[in-house]
Write an enzyme that holds these catalytic residues in place. Structure first.
Site, PDB file in Angstrom:
ATOM      1  N   GLY A 105     -28.462   6.442  23.891  1.00  0.00           N
ATOM      2  CA  GLY A 105     -29.504   6.196  23.006  1.00  0.00           C
ATOM      3  C   GLY A 105     -30.132   7.296  22.462  1.00  0.00           C
ATOM      4  O   GLY A 105     -29.290   8.871  22.243  1.00  0.00           O
ATOM      5  N   GLU A 132     -25.733  10.695  26.074  1.00  0.00           N
ATOM      6  CA  GLU A 132     -25.447  11.069  24.999  1.00  0.00           C
ATOM      7  C   GLU A 132     -25.701  10.314  23.852  1.00  0.00           C
ATOM      8  O   GLU A 132     -26.386   9.402  23.567  1.00  0.00           O
ATOM      9  CB  GLU A 132     -23.432   9.881  24.330  1.00  0.00           C
ATOM     10  CG  GLU A 132     -22.842  10.019  23.381  1.00  0.00           C
ATOM     11  CD  GLU A 132     -23.091   8.502  22.265  1.00  0.00           C
ATOM     12  OE1 GLU A 132     -23.964   9.111  21.785  1.00  0.00           O
ATOM     13  OE2 GLU A 132     -22.736   7.399  23.130  1.00  0.00           O
ATOM     14  N   LEU A 133     -26.356  11.417  22.811  1.00  0.00           N
ATOM     15  CA  LEU A 133     -27.993  10.626  22.235  1.00  0.00           C
ATOM     16  C   LEU A 133     -27.834  10.585  21.058  1.00  0.00           C
ATOM     17  O   LEU A 133     -26.730  10.410  20.292  1.00  0.00           O
ATOM     18  CB  LEU A 133     -29.238  11.935  22.820  1.00  0.00           C
ATOM     19  CG  LEU A 133     -29.412  11.788  23.813  1.00  0.00           C
ATOM     20  CD1 LEU A 133     -30.210  13.339  24.452  1.00  0.00           C
ATOM     21  CD2 LEU A 133     -30.147  11.134  24.971  1.00  0.00           C
ATOM     22  N   CYS A 192     -23.390   5.403  16.232  1.00  0.00           N
ATOM     23  CA  CYS A 192     -23.848   6.811  16.418  1.00  0.00           C
ATOM     24  C   CYS A 192     -22.758   8.196  15.815  1.00  0.00           C
ATOM     25  O   CYS A 192     -23.465   9.212  15.709  1.00  0.00           O
ATOM     26  CB  CYS A 192     -23.956   7.612  18.408  1.00  0.00           C
ATOM     27  SG  CYS A 192     -22.692   7.516  18.684  1.00  0.00           S
TER      28      CYS A 192
END
Length: 478
Positions: A230, A252-253, A286
């Protein structure tokens, strides 16, 4: 809607679909704004029950042979493959992406379950030669314990599958808090695991107010591992909660992927690759190519070709056969696109294609190409996470690398060139966790997926993703 799915929680081996006085929230179809179903929230007591169930299940699950765990996961993947047409409709209804993209995601999710099922049978230790006679050093890998994992709405099957598969293969019970906006895909995954014979407490699914659920789960002493996909802002907060443990984290940004198109790129191949990749899932990826830096000798032609492609994309319901791009996932994303466009226009940018929301209902936004912006524009400094392509020129390799590395996020980066020297330069100097050279394909079950800097730490996928759920133990034996 009968073509959607029955929503519910999954706690300690049972589905919970309703209850008197239970809090719930509607799930919307982003193409029509219609309500698909009501999603029940877990109570605080049910969250405690899920943690207790995971704690009870851990000794037996870790004691199962890797082959037994593998067999259950492979059966679950088989069940999902058998239900593929239904699963694709569920995903498209709740998330919006075209059916073809939903199918690709579900196939990838099944492959992740199958790959982790096999890789879990290869969790090896090693013997380290001793410097002293009569002494042996054994290095063992052991499951870290119950895990709490949190997934977003943009890939509602792929991301839960990554976290569930790796944790289960390593011998860890997993509590999944999936997105409340796209819950049906996660429900289908845990349903398949349940029917495949997964013991109670080994995989559980909860929903609720995200901040409340995450705090209660992460602070629970029995939880030993936290994985989150996120935003960077939320990731920082969850890391602070995990530090109270302290507990192992995988984060996992956000990303803001640079794309460098060098003067010697295979032009036709590059255009084809980027035109298809940028607008996948309406740019809500992403690792989406986000900031485009094109050599000055190519930029006019490049901009013209990409603008023409964007203008020709058919935008509509993901259920429609002719739709190439579906709606954005929610109204917030449309408002964000309008903010990026307003900033671009205020800074003198030129809209070469698109730039507006479209349709009388749903969250549709036109595929967009923008030029004439500096590095301080929002489209270059913040993650857009939508179908907008900002393009800027560069003249030298050093300038291109500097532009690529000008943000704190470092998830994925891309470069297109036919020069081995230039490719090696890009490979070593682009500061991201993943680099695609002449390709956007950087996510497969067998390869590590993760970023650096403000894009987080740790990897999912590959052996690294499995190792994230394992402790290393040294045994010295005399």
């Amino acid at each position: 809607m009968t073509e959607y799915t029955t929503l519910g929680l999954y706690i300690d081996g049972r589905f919970i679909t309703s209850g008197a006085g239970r809090k719930s929230e509607p799930v919307f179809d982003p193409a029509t704004d219609e309500v698909l179903a009501e999603l029940p929230h877990a109570t605080s007591a049910e969250l405690d029950e899920a943690v207790s169930a995971a704690e009870r299940a851990f000794p037996a699950w870790r004691a199962k042979s890797a082959l037994e765990r593998s067999d259950i996961m492979r059966r679950a993947a088989g069940l999902l493959r058998d239900r593929m047409d239904h699963l694709c409709r569920v995903m498209t209804l709740e998330q919006g992406k075209p059916l073809a993209e939903s199918r690709g995601e579900w196939v990838h999710a099944c492959e992740i379950l199958e790959w982790c099922a096999e890789e879990g049978r290869r969790v090896y230790g090693r013997i380290v030669p001793s410097r002293m006679p009569g002494l042996d050093h054994l290095v063992l890998s052991e499951p870290v314990g119950p895990a709490a994992v949190f997934t977003p709405w943009n890939f509602p099957a792929l991301t839960p599958a990554r976290k569930l598969a790796a944790g289960l293969a390593a011998g860890c019970p997993v509590i999944l808090k999936a997105s409340e906006e796209t819950p049906g895909s996660a429900v289908e995954i845990v349903r398949a695991l349940h029917e495949a014979g997964l013991p109670a407490g080994c995989a559980q699914l909860v929903f609720g107010v995200p901040s409340e659920v995450s705090e209660q789960l992460i602070l629970a002493p029995a939880i030993r591992k936290v994985s989150f996909t996120g935003s960077t802002q939320v990731g920082r907060h969850l890391m602070k909660l995990a530090a109270e443990g302290p507990k192992r984290t995988t984060m996992e940004l956000g990303g803001n992927g640079p794309v460098i198109v060098f003067s010697d790129a295979d032009y036709d191949r590059t255009i084809k690759t980027l035109a298809a990749g940028k607008f996948r899932n309406a740019g809500q990826v992403c690792v989406s190519p986000a900031r485009f830096f094109v050599h000055e000798s190519l930029i006019d032609r490049f901009t013209q070709d990409l603008a023409a492609h964007a203008a020709g994309i058919s935008v509509g319901s993901g259920l429609a056969a002719d739709s190439v791009m579906g709606p954005l996932a929610n109204g917030r994303r449309v408002e964000a696109m309008e903010r990026f466009i307003a900033d671009a226009e205020d800074r003198g940018g030129t809209i070469r294609a698109g730039g507006k929301r479209t349709g009388n209902a749903g969250n549709f936004f036109q595929p967009t190409v923008v030029t004439g912006l500096g590095g301080d524009a929002l489209l270059f400094s913040e993650e857009c996470f939508g179908p907008i392509m900002p393009i800027a020129p560069f003249s030298t390799v050093d300038e291109a690398i500097e532009k690529a590395n000008s943000v704190a996020a470092g998830l994925a980066g891309y470069a297109f060139t036919t020069s081995l020297d230039t490719a090696q330069t890009a490979m070593h100097r682009i500061r991201t966790g993943m680099v695609g050279l002449n390709t956007l394909t950087i996510s497969t079950p067998e390869t590590p997926f993760g970023g650096v800097g403000e894009s987080g730490h740790g990897s999912e996928g590959g052996m690294e993703g499995l190792q994230a759920y394992l402790d290393t133990k040294l045994v010295s034996l005399a």
